[in-house]
Design a protein around this motif. Structure first.
Motif, PDB file in Angstrom:
ATOM      1  N   ARG A 204       0.805  -1.233   0.000  1.00 28.41           N
ATOM      2  CA  ARG A 204       0.000   0.000   0.000  1.00 28.41           C
ATOM      3  C   ARG A 204       0.831   1.272   0.000  1.00 28.41           C
ATOM      4  NH1 ARG A 204      -4.172  -0.235  -2.668  1.00 28.41           N
ATOM      5  NH2 ARG A 204      -5.373  -2.096  -2.234  1.00 28.41           N
ATOM      6  N   SER A 205       1.928   1.290   0.769  1.00 29.25           N
ATOM      7  CA  SER A 205       2.744   2.514   0.814  1.00 29.25           C
ATOM      8  C   SER A 205       3.357   2.805  -0.562  1.00 29.25           C
ATOM      9  CB  SER A 205       3.842   2.409   1.870  1.00 29.25           C
ATOM     10  OG  SER A 205       4.652   1.283   1.622  1.00 29.25           O
ATOM     11  N   CYS A 206       3.552   1.765  -1.357  1.00 30.75           N
ATOM     12  CA  CYS A 206       4.088   1.960  -2.710  1.00 30.75           C
ATOM     13  C   CYS A 206       3.014   2.526  -3.646  1.00 30.75           C
ATOM     14  CB  CYS A 206       4.627   0.646  -3.264  1.00 30.75           C
ATOM     15  SG  CYS A 206       6.057   0.048  -2.351  1.00 30.75           S
ATOM     16  N   PHE A 207       1.785   2.034  -3.505  1.00 22.90           N
ATOM     17  CA  PHE A 207       0.687   2.604  -4.312  1.00 22.90           C
ATOM     18  C   PHE A 207       0.496   4.080  -3.966  1.00 22.90           C
ATOM     19  CE2 PHE A 207      -0.067  -1.720  -5.429  1.00 22.90           C
ATOM     20  CZ  PHE A 207      -0.701  -1.669  -6.664  1.00 22.90           C
ATOM     21  N   ALA A 208       0.775   4.443  -2.718  1.00 21.60           N
ATOM     22  CA  ALA A 208       0.640   5.843  -2.291  1.00 21.60           C
ATOM     23  C   ALA A 208       1.739   6.736  -2.888  1.00 21.60           C
ATOM     24  CB  ALA A 208       0.677   5.932  -0.763  1.00 21.60           C
ATOM     25  N   VAL A 209       2.860   6.141  -3.271  1.00 22.65           N
ATOM     26  CA  VAL A 209       3.952   6.906  -3.894  1.00 22.65           C
ATOM     27  C   VAL A 209       3.619   7.232  -5.356  1.00 22.65           C
ATOM     28  CG1 VAL A 209       6.350   6.715  -4.715  1.00 22.65           C
ATOM     29  CG2 VAL A 209       5.778   6.036  -2.379  1.00 22.65           C
ATOM     30  N   ALA A 210       2.871   6.342  -6.008  1.00 21.76           N
ATOM     31  CA  ALA A 210       2.504   6.558  -7.410  1.00 21.76           C
ATOM     32  C   ALA A 210       1.578   7.767  -7.524  1.00 21.76           C
ATOM     33  CB  ALA A 210       1.824   5.313  -7.964  1.00 21.76           C
ATOM     34  N   LYS A 211       1.552   8.379  -8.713  1.00 21.09           N
ATOM     35  CA  LYS A 211       0.599   9.460  -8.974  1.00 21.09           C
ATOM     36  C   LYS A 211      -0.810   8.876  -8.812  1.00 21.09           C
ATOM     37  CE  LYS A 211       3.261  12.950 -10.472  1.00 21.09           C
ATOM     38  NZ  LYS A 211       3.447  13.357 -11.871  1.00 21.09           N
ATOM     39  N   GLY A 312       5.916 -18.282   0.681  1.00 21.24           N
ATOM     40  CA  GLY A 312       4.748 -18.385  -0.193  1.00 21.24           C
ATOM     41  C   GLY A 312       4.066 -17.075  -0.508  1.00 21.24           C
ATOM     42  N   THR A 313       4.748 -15.943  -0.239  1.00 16.68           N
ATOM     43  CA  THR A 313       4.117 -14.634  -0.426  1.00 16.68           C
ATOM     44  C   THR A 313       4.915 -13.781  -1.388  1.00 16.68           C
ATOM     45  OG1 THR A 313       3.258 -14.717   1.834  1.00 16.68           O
ATOM     46  CG2 THR A 313       3.314 -12.548   0.798  1.00 16.68           C
ATOM     47  N   VAL A 314       4.202 -13.049  -2.252  1.00 18.21           N
ATOM     48  CA  VAL A 314       4.862 -12.061  -3.114  1.00 18.21           C
ATOM     49  C   VAL A 314       4.233 -10.696  -2.879  1.00 18.21           C
ATOM     50  CG1 VAL A 314       5.504 -13.695  -4.926  1.00 18.21           C
ATOM     51  CG2 VAL A 314       3.352 -12.478  -5.093  1.00 18.21           C
ATOM     52  N   LEU A 315       5.058  -9.687  -3.058  1.00 17.16           N
ATOM     53  CA  LEU A 315       4.621  -8.310  -2.900  1.00 17.16           C
ATOM     54  C   LEU A 315       4.163  -7.799  -4.269  1.00 17.16           C
ATOM     55  CD1 LEU A 315       4.854  -6.761  -0.283  1.00 17.16           C
ATOM     56  CD2 LEU A 315       7.012  -5.799  -1.102  1.00 17.16           C
ATOM     57  N   VAL A 316       3.040  -7.086  -4.313  1.00 19.41           N
ATOM     58  CA  VAL A 316       2.535  -6.492  -5.557  1.00 19.41           C
ATOM     59  C   VAL A 316       2.687  -4.977  -5.431  1.00 19.41           C
ATOM     60  CG1 VAL A 316       0.562  -6.287  -7.099  1.00 19.41           C
ATOM     61  CG2 VAL A 316       0.841  -8.354  -5.722  1.00 19.41           C
ATOM     62  N   LEU A 317       3.372  -4.357  -6.387  1.00 18.12           N
ATOM     63  CA  LEU A 317       3.590  -2.914  -6.317  1.00 18.12           C
ATOM     64  C   LEU A 317       3.660  -2.309  -7.714  1.00 18.12           C
ATOM     65  CD1 LEU A 317       7.334  -2.138  -5.513  1.00 18.12           C
ATOM     66  CD2 LEU A 317       6.544  -4.469  -5.806  1.00 18.12           C
ATOM     67  N   PRO A 318       3.412  -0.993  -7.835  1.00 18.28           N
ATOM     68  CA  PRO A 318       3.602  -0.357  -9.144  1.00 18.28           C
ATOM     69  C   PRO A 318       5.088  -0.397  -9.493  1.00 18.28           C
ATOM     70  CG  PRO A 318       2.491   1.137  -7.579  1.00 18.28           C
ATOM     71  CD  PRO A 318       3.019  -0.017  -6.795  1.00 18.28           C
ATOM     72  N   THR A 319       5.424  -0.671 -10.752  1.00 18.29           N
ATOM     73  CA  THR A 319       6.838  -0.619 -11.125  1.00 18.29           C
ATOM     74  C   THR A 319       7.321   0.824 -11.116  1.00 18.29           C
ATOM     75  OG1 THR A 319       6.487  -2.544 -12.553  1.00 18.29           O
ATOM     76  CG2 THR A 319       8.545  -1.326 -12.853  1.00 18.29           C
ATOM     77  N   MET A 320       6.511   1.706 -11.724  1.00 14.67           N
ATOM     78  CA  MET A 320       6.866   3.118 -11.823  1.00 14.67           C
ATOM     79  C   MET A 320       5.707   3.972 -11.315  1.00 14.67           C
ATOM     80  SD  MET A 320       9.951   3.116 -12.936  1.00 14.67           S
ATOM     81  CE  MET A 320      10.455   4.571 -13.834  1.00 14.67           C
ATOM     82  N   PRO A 321       5.983   5.226 -10.919  1.00 14.47           N
ATOM     83  CA  PRO A 321       4.935   6.046 -10.310  1.00 14.47           C
ATOM     84  C   PRO A 321       3.960   6.673 -11.296  1.00 14.47           C
ATOM     85  CG  PRO A 321       6.990   7.268 -10.382  1.00 14.47           C
ATOM     86  CD  PRO A 321       7.302   5.881 -10.877  1.00 14.47           C
ATOM     87  N   ALA A 322       4.312   6.642 -12.585  1.00 10.16           N
ATOM     88  CA  ALA A 322       3.497   7.309 -13.603  1.00 10.16           C
ATOM     89  C   ALA A 322       3.966   6.824 -14.970  1.00 10.16           C
ATOM     90  CB  ALA A 322       3.678   8.826 -13.487  1.00 10.16           C
TER      91      ALA A 322
END
Length: 398
Positions: A204-211, A312-322
């Motif tokens: 979630r903190s990574c999604f918050a970094v994206a535009k 057994g867990t992977v993190l899902v995050l935006p690669t780039m912010p925009a």
């Protein structure tokens, strides 16, 4: 279209590079970022005076040799940012490769030429390097797959260093199947295997970094993935202290880059792009105590992520912010973009864990990637998982 249209390759006179007549990569062609040695060619590292000092290399980097021995054909060396120390893909000395997915926008760097060569269908796959995102950024921006493997899993000898404790050789492909074929040759067996029904943890903190508009578009992709692959979890935040991680990464990377190149810079005084000169100057001024603090934080973060991901867990995050900025974007806008970008890309770099970026959105403003970050040593099963996520992301909701 003639391959020079995209300015992906360095204009070196072609030299024959032998490859095995048969093998698992037989019939495929590949390109190599011009920080990796190939016998018969110089290594420019994206800067003219490095090229002048290089001479013709007598030996081929082991990672390239593995691909040749597997039957793949070498197609040429590709453009890189100066000293491979940028994520934009612009080079004021040798020119900027053209992003086939979004002409007029940056291709991403520093493995710009390799990403463009794959996206433009000039080769089947290409090698790049990733210190702080130099492979993941251009993959996202050119609308292709890219992997930064587990740190140390792929041999990076005879590659020009940038920051030794982060430098990683990875590769680009247009689909997950090709990413996996190359992985079968370069990676050997996984030491950690992800289950087919892996747990997806949304960072979630990574999604918050994206535009905000980018985050919203990627949320739509997550919903499609959830329909196919089951619930995505966002109960825990993987990177609550993202600003601290950002500074820890910048301090270590900049200091290591200065240590790797200061002799050359001070003796030869190469003409550097202003932003690059600033980054080296920043690295020169990083104190021993800042480096020690940063290293301690890296150890704690790696332990935190190891415990969080388990097996057994992977993190899902935006690669780039925009989406990719325009080539002529103002410096102030680029600075904000760079700061957001490093916050997203530094997680895998600090942990040394594998990250695969998956092309999930094509829009008028350029492509966007969604990333999976897995436990150390899970690279090949992470690619398989990425393949399933890519399929799910493509499905339209009725």
């Amino acid at each position: 279209m003639h391959h020079e249209t995209f300015k992906a390759f360095m204009p070196y006179p072609p030299v024959a590079v032998a490859h095995a007549p048969t093998g698992p990569l037989s019939g495929l062609s590949f390109a190599v970022k011009d920080v990796i040695d190939v016998a018969g060619y110089p290594t420019s590292c994206g800067t003219p005076l490095k090229l002048a000092a290089s001479g013709i290399k007598p030996s081929t980097a082991p990672v390239v040799q593995q691909l040749l021995d597997a039957g793949a054909r070498f197609a040429g060396k590709t453009h890189t940012d100066e000293f491979a120390f940028s994520i934009l893909g612009r080079n004021c000395h040798f020119g900027t490769p053209i992003n086939p997915a979004a002409p007029g926008r940056i291709p991403g760097g520093s493995s710009s030429g390799s990403a463009v060569a794959v996206a433009a269908r000039l080769v089947d796959f290409a090698l790049g390097t990733d210190t702080g995102g130099s492979l993941r950024a251009p993959a996202s921006y050119c609308g292709i797959f890219g992997i930064r493997p587990t740190f140390g899993r792929v041999d990076n000898s005879l590659c020009e260093p940038l920051a030794g404790s982060f430098d990683t050789v990875g590769w680009f492909a247009r689909d997950a199947k090709m990413l996996a074929r190359v992985g079968a040759v370069l990676l050997g067996p996984d030491t950690t295997s992800l289950p087919g029904a892996a747990r997806f943890l949304i960072a979630r903190s990574c999604f918050a970094v994206a535009k905000p508009e980018t985050a919203a578009e990627l949320e739509g992709v997550l919903r499609r993935v959830e329909l196919r692959l089951g619930m995505l979890d966002d109960t825990t935040d993987a990177a609550p202290n993202i600003d601290d991680l950002y500074w820890a990464f910048r301090h270590m990377q900049s200091r290591e880059a200065w240590e790797a190149h200061h002799t050359f810079i001070e003796e030869v005084e190469p003409p550097l792009a202003p932003a690059l000169a600033e980054r080296f100057a920043f690295g020169k001024d990083v104190t021993d105590s800042l480096v020690a603090e940063a290293r301690a934080l890296r150890v704690r973060f790696r332990q935190h992520l190891t415990a969080l991901l388990g097996e057994g867990t992977v993190l899902v995050l935006p690669t780039m912010p925009a989406p990719p900025p325009f080539l002529n974007e103002a410096d102030a806008a680029i600075e904000d973009f760079r700061n957001r970008t490093v916050r997203l890309l530094c997680l895998a770099s600090l942990a040394g864990f594998p990250q695969v970026t998956i092309p999930v959105i094509e829009s008028d403003s350029g492509p966007l990637g969604l990333s999976l970050l897995g436990p150390a040593g899970s690279d090949r099963s992470l690619i398989q998982l990425a393949s399933r996520v890519a399929e799910a992301a493509r499905e339209r909701i009725a």
